[in-house]
Structures are given as structure tokens and as C-alpha cells.
Motif scaffolding. Sequence first.
Motif, PDB file in Angstrom:
ATOM      1  N   LYS A  37       5.808   4.400  -3.105  1.00 47.22           N
ATOM      2  CA  LYS A  37       4.528   3.690  -2.935  1.00 47.22           C
ATOM      3  C   LYS A  37       4.759   2.206  -2.627  1.00 47.22           C
ATOM      4  CE  LYS A  37       1.497   6.868  -4.801  1.00 47.22           C
ATOM      5  NZ  LYS A  37       0.750   7.585  -3.840  1.00 47.22           N
ATOM      6  N   GLU A  40       6.137   1.790   0.951  1.00 51.67           N
ATOM      7  CA  GLU A  40       5.099   2.011   1.964  1.00 51.67           C
ATOM      8  C   GLU A  40       4.190   0.791   2.085  1.00 51.67           C
ATOM      9  OE1 GLU A  40       3.144   5.644   0.819  1.00 51.67           O
ATOM     10  OE2 GLU A  40       4.787   6.894   1.542  1.00 51.67           O
ATOM     11  N   LYS A  41       3.842   0.186   0.950  1.00 54.00           N
ATOM     12  CA  LYS A  41       2.980  -1.008   0.963  1.00 54.00           C
ATOM     13  C   LYS A  41       3.686  -2.200   1.603  1.00 54.00           C
ATOM     14  CE  LYS A  41      -0.783  -0.188  -1.648  1.00 54.00           C
ATOM     15  NZ  LYS A  41      -2.116  -0.360  -1.211  1.00 54.00           N
TER      16      LYS A  41
END
Length: 97
Positions: A37, A40-41
Motif C-alpha cells: 500500500k 503504491e501511494k
Amino acid sequence: MMTKKEKGSKSAKMLYRPIGLASSILSGVIAGIVFKKVWEKVSHSDGAPKALKSEFGLGQVLVAAAVQGAIYAGVKALVDRGGARLFQRATGEWPGD
């Protein structure tokens, strides 16, 4: 000569081993999810650079590995500490001493 506290600590360590093993597996799974996560950010891409993928430069691979290692270490510390506290509440003994 062993005192009662030392004997208790040794048995606490033995009793904690399966819990410690389970918490290590759990922390690895959680860290993997968190890393995915975060990556990806930060990178706006679907996957982190892999060492054996030729389309990524060495710098990208090293940054991804460092971020992944830091996240894993932090998550593992949190999960280990939480497991030890729960064990202490249940048994009255700290498993790491």
C-alpha cells in the motif's frame, strides 16, 4: 542455583515460542500488505521494483528494499511487543527476560 524467577522465565520462554512463531508469520503478512500500500501511494505504480527485473535501476531496487525492510522491522516490533504484553497479562510473566 536458580531462583524461582529464573525458572519461571525459562518456562515462560518455552511457552511463548509457539506464540512468537505465529506472531512472526503474522507480522510478515501484515508488513507485506503495508509495504504494498505504501509503495503504491509513493510511487504511483502497481508493484515494487524487484532485483531480478531488468526494467528497474539498482537505485530503485535498493530504495524499495530499504523501505520494505524498515516497514517489516517496525511491524515486527509492534506485533512482538503486543504478543509479549498479552502473554504477560495471561501468565503474569514477561517472555523475553
